[in-house]
Design an enzyme around this catalytic site. Sequence first.
Site, short mmCIF file in Angstrom:
data_model
loop_
_atom_site.label_atom_id
_atom_site.label_comp_id
_atom_site.label_asym_id
_atom_site.label_seq_id
_atom_site.Cartn_x
_atom_site.Cartn_y
_atom_site.Cartn_z
CB ALA A 137 -46.72 -55.79 -17.72
CB ALA A 138 -46.10 -54.23 -23.47
N GLY A 139 -43.33 -54.47 -22.03
CA GLY A 139 -41.87 -54.66 -22.07
C GLY A 139 -41.43 -55.81 -21.18
CG ASP A 140 -42.19 -55.67 -17.09
OD1 ASP A 140 -41.06 -55.17 -17.25
OD2 ASP A 140 -43.05 -55.15 -16.36
O1 RIB Z 1 -43.43 -52.44 -16.24
C1 RIB Z 1 -44.62 -52.30 -15.55
C2 RIB Z 1 -44.36 -52.28 -14.07
O2 RIB Z 1 -43.61 -51.13 -13.74
C3 RIB Z 1 -45.59 -52.19 -13.22
O3 RIB Z 1 -46.13 -53.44 -12.91
C4 RIB Z 1 -45.13 -51.40 -12.01
O4 RIB Z 1 -45.15 -52.10 -10.82
C5 RIB Z 1 -43.72 -50.89 -12.36
O5 RIB Z 1 -42.75 -51.64 -11.76
#
Ligand code: RIB
Length: 302
Positions: free
Chosen positions: A248-251
């Site tokens: 989730a770093a990119g998110d």
């Molecule tokens: O970017 C990380 C995410 O990728 C995870 O939370 C997983 O669910 C996938 O969607």
Amino acid sequence: MNKICVIGSINMDLVVNVDEMPKKGQTLIGSNFKEVPGGKGANQAVAASRLGANVCMVGKVGSDGFGQNLLNQLKNNNVDTKYIQIEEGASGVALITVDKNAENAIVVSPGANFKLAQKDIDNCIDAIKESNVVVIQLETPIDTIKYALEKSKELDKFTILNPAPAVKLGDDIIKNVDLLTPNETELEILSGVSINNEDDILKAAQVMLEKGVKKLIVTLGSKGSLYIDKENKIFKKSYKVYAIDTTAAGDSYTGAIAVSLSQGKNVEDAIDFASRVGALCVTKEGAQTSLPTIEEVLNYKF
Ligand code: RIB
């Protein structure tokens, strides 16, 4: 109107830690199994909300046990869930392996996420109208993504596409993207340019700009990030932290960029803020469990 509309995926992450990633055909004993709310869309929505933005999410969960938990998690994080539907059947699930170097491998079973249709975008058009920034990823059907980008641009919204997981995109999608936020691998797939050094990144970015993307931020992991548009190129070194899980770093980075741009900040401030957020994210385990609040970001001494 500082509001962000995130259109995208909602998954339950099933996470196991290992020393080394398994090889083809290998069975490994892992440890530390966890169920963690995730999904690139939901992660970006929660990231933006924890950073102080007013966020609305459009997406689908299943009627299984995960669905309600995922919905509650979004509500508990002050994300407006009015446009999230519960579909009969399975929720999105991600099987995640994290190794001792904090790197991950992810396989997603999309479940309800793949039921998000064009008519759902029509039904949530008010959510788009009320926002100034619309954020989309690639874990929902591509026709729906194309339609959502078209509608957002018709309404003159600033669109951010986080092209993950990467697939080749048609020019009819690209032309409606104001800001693309790929990592190096994603940029390579999107542009068709193989990337081995900084010149290759610039070449690949140029291909995307020619296809109609207005701006790009290429995330480079622990190296930093690079902003590119037709006139400018800004490199931001990453903040150094001890990484334990890069999930989730990119998110978190894309969520933070959306927050800054929705507040009218300039690009340099936006990438500095997002770099701080991304750095803090990798210091904790899991997807939504690792997303920092605005207070944590402001108080952390980098
Ligand atoms: O970017 C990380 C995410 O990728 C995870 O939370 C997983 O669910 C996938 O969607």
